[in-house]
Motif scaffolding. Sequence first.
Motif, PDB file in Angstrom:
ATOM      1  N   LEU A 191      21.530  96.622  20.695  1.00 18.82           N
ATOM      2  CA  LEU A 191      21.314  95.498  21.610  1.00 18.82           C
ATOM      3  C   LEU A 191      19.894  95.498  22.164  1.00 18.82           C
ATOM      4  CD1 LEU A 191      22.463  93.097  23.175  1.00 18.82           C
ATOM      5  CD2 LEU A 191      23.338  94.701  24.877  1.00 18.82           C
ATOM      6  N   LEU A 192      19.439  96.654  22.643  1.00 23.79           N
ATOM      7  CA  LEU A 192      18.092  96.759  23.203  1.00 23.79           C
ATOM      8  C   LEU A 192      17.030  96.386  22.173  1.00 23.79           C
ATOM      9  CD1 LEU A 192      17.958  99.942  25.484  1.00 23.79           C
ATOM     10  CD2 LEU A 192      17.096  97.672  26.051  1.00 23.79           C
ATOM     11  N   SER A 193      17.154  96.937  20.984  1.00 23.31           N
ATOM     12  CA  SER A 193      16.175  96.662  19.928  1.00 23.31           C
ATOM     13  C   SER A 193      16.157  95.181  19.571  1.00 23.31           C
ATOM     14  CB  SER A 193      16.500  97.488  18.680  1.00 23.31           C
ATOM     15  OG  SER A 193      16.526  98.861  18.990  1.00 23.31           O
ATOM     16  N   THR A 194      17.340  94.560  19.536  1.00 23.71           N
ATOM     17  CA  THR A 194      17.442  93.152  19.168  1.00 23.71           C
ATOM     18  C   THR A 194      16.916  92.245  20.280  1.00 23.71           C
ATOM     19  OG1 THR A 194      19.364  93.670  17.793  1.00 23.71           O
ATOM     20  CG2 THR A 194      19.042  91.362  18.374  1.00 23.71           C
ATOM     21  N   LEU A 195      17.049  92.676  21.519  1.00 27.56           N
ATOM     22  CA  LEU A 195      16.512  91.897  22.638  1.00 27.56           C
ATOM     23  C   LEU A 195      14.988  91.884  22.642  1.00 27.56           C
ATOM     24  CD1 LEU A 195      18.890  93.087  25.496  1.00 27.56           C
ATOM     25  CD2 LEU A 195      18.689  90.749  24.646  1.00 27.56           C
TER      26      LEU A 195
ATOM     27  N   ALA B 284      19.251  95.615  32.171  1.00 35.20           N
ATOM     28  CA  ALA B 284      20.671  95.950  32.313  1.00 35.20           C
ATOM     29  C   ALA B 284      21.132  96.891  31.205  1.00 35.20           C
ATOM     30  CB  ALA B 284      21.507  94.673  32.308  1.00 35.20           C
ATOM     31  N   SER B 285      20.701  96.628  29.981  1.00 37.59           N
ATOM     32  CA  SER B 285      21.093  97.497  28.861  1.00 37.59           C
ATOM     33  C   SER B 285      20.481  98.878  29.008  1.00 37.59           C
ATOM     34  CB  SER B 285      20.663  96.859  27.537  1.00 37.59           C
ATOM     35  OG  SER B 285      21.277  95.604  27.359  1.00 37.59           O
ATOM     36  N   GLY B 286      19.236  98.927  29.478  1.00 38.77           N
ATOM     37  CA  GLY B 286      18.596 100.224  29.729  1.00 38.77           C
ATOM     38  C   GLY B 286      19.304 101.004  30.828  1.00 38.77           C
ATOM     39  N   SER B 287      19.709 100.309  31.888  1.00 41.10           N
ATOM     40  CA  SER B 287      20.453 100.956  32.973  1.00 41.10           C
ATOM     41  C   SER B 287      21.794 101.481  32.489  1.00 41.10           C
ATOM     42  CB  SER B 287      20.681  99.966  34.123  1.00 41.10           C
ATOM     43  OG  SER B 287      19.463  99.504  34.652  1.00 41.10           O
ATOM     44  N   THR B 288      22.469 100.701  31.659  1.00 40.35           N
ATOM     45  CA  THR B 288      23.758 101.124  31.114  1.00 40.35           C
ATOM     46  C   THR B 288      23.596 102.364  30.246  1.00 40.35           C
ATOM     47  OG1 THR B 288      24.470  98.812  31.104  1.00 40.35           O
ATOM     48  CG2 THR B 288      25.790 100.362  29.824  1.00 40.35           C
TER      49      THR B 288
ATOM     50  N   LEU C 269      28.289  98.929  36.111  1.00 40.18           N
ATOM     51  CA  LEU C 269      27.211  99.380  36.998  1.00 40.18           C
ATOM     52  C   LEU C 269      25.844  99.094  36.393  1.00 40.18           C
ATOM     53  CD1 LEU C 269      28.556 102.832  38.286  1.00 40.18           C
ATOM     54  CD2 LEU C 269      28.437 100.663  39.532  1.00 40.18           C
ATOM     55  N   GLY C 270      25.726  99.325  35.084  1.00 41.25           N
ATOM     56  CA  GLY C 270      24.447  99.089  34.417  1.00 41.25           C
ATOM     57  C   GLY C 270      24.006  97.644  34.496  1.00 41.25           C
ATOM     58  N   TYR C 271      24.953  96.733  34.348  1.00 41.92           N
ATOM     59  CA  TYR C 271      24.596  95.314  34.367  1.00 41.92           C
ATOM     60  C   TYR C 271      24.502  94.753  35.788  1.00 41.92           C
ATOM     61  CZ  TYR C 271      24.226  94.450  29.433  1.00 41.92           C
ATOM     62  OH  TYR C 271      23.762  94.437  28.132  1.00 41.92           O
ATOM     63  N   MET C 272      25.039  95.475  36.758  1.00 41.10           N
ATOM     64  CA  MET C 272      24.871  95.059  38.152  1.00 41.10           C
ATOM     65  C   MET C 272      23.542  95.539  38.734  1.00 41.10           C
ATOM     66  SD  MET C 272      28.707  95.809  39.632  1.00 41.10           S
ATOM     67  CE  MET C 272      28.110  95.855  41.326  1.00 41.10           C
ATOM     68  N   ALA C 273      23.063  96.701  38.268  1.00 41.44           N
ATOM     69  CA  ALA C 273      21.906  97.362  38.884  1.00 41.44           C
ATOM     70  C   ALA C 273      20.664  96.471  39.000  1.00 41.44           C
ATOM     71  CB  ALA C 273      21.589  98.655  38.126  1.00 41.44           C
TER      72      ALA C 273
END
Length: 319
Positions: free
Chosen positions: A74-78, A108-112, A153-157
């Motif tokens: 996901l991160l790489s594709t974003l 958010a993905s990095g936090s997750t 939590l990751g997507y809320m942060a």
Amino acid sequence: MKDLNGTEHAVKEFYLVGVPGLQDRQNLLCILFLLLYVAVMAGNLLMLYLVLLDQRLHTPMYFFLCHLSVLDVLLSTLILPKMMAVFLLEDRLISFAGCFLQMYLILASGSTENIILLVMAYDRYVAIMKPLHYHLIINGKVCVVLTTVAWALGYMAPLLHVLDAMSLPYCGPNIVQYCYCDFSSVAILACADVTDVLKKAVVAAMCVVNIPLLLILGSYFIIILNIYSRSKEDSKKAFSTCASHLFIVSVYYFSADLLYITVVTGSMSADNRVIMGVLSYLLTPLLNPIVYSLRNKQIKQAAKKYLTFSCGSKCFCVN
């Protein structure tokens, strides 16, 4: 144009520069990042494929590893497809809403991923410190709860900080000195004092990075103390269990902390900061499948079983 809070924006789109100072080498950068993207996608999708197919890999450790692979993809594709468009196609424009959506999803993905690494450390802690009770403590229901909490939590942060930045007035210029919508690079374009917004965001980011890091290091400190009291064979097995995860944690958190420190101190040039920022998001996705597969006999056995593209007549025998 108005955001969710009703703030008027003269800027309706942003212009992504790419890598400031290295525009004449963007073809080379495009090839480099394209190769990285292919490697990241191939490694992590292969990991997911093997875990899904092989029943022996249906364990908590590989369940968490699958979530890590999904986040890496996901991160790489974003990040990378838009970078390729900037470098290769000169497609540098991104809409106002699209920019902040990309920014939010990356953060958010990095936090997750931070929290998933902490969950994996907890899994290793229970496996080594309480091996007889491992399957009672880390069962299927607990795995689902832990990963659900990690994603939530990751997507809320970063949500409030991105909304704060989005609510600022943007009246121009709209030139982002980055190859994707990086938080600080976009926020400084606002026609307002962004000092407090940036400070709060950096403090929050450091907490998201370093609180899981401290908890992970604490768990490994306890594990190391416990390992020394065991037999040589048990110690070797326990260390082997933790080594891959500890290596990934070290690389991930070192690169993340280094990036935030350079942002705060301004000790790195713009082009180097862009390269460092991209690599910090791509290094662990690239290393994860390599490190976990090279040190893991079960992954190697699954690869031999399911990745045999040509085989002898025995493969086609029917009893």
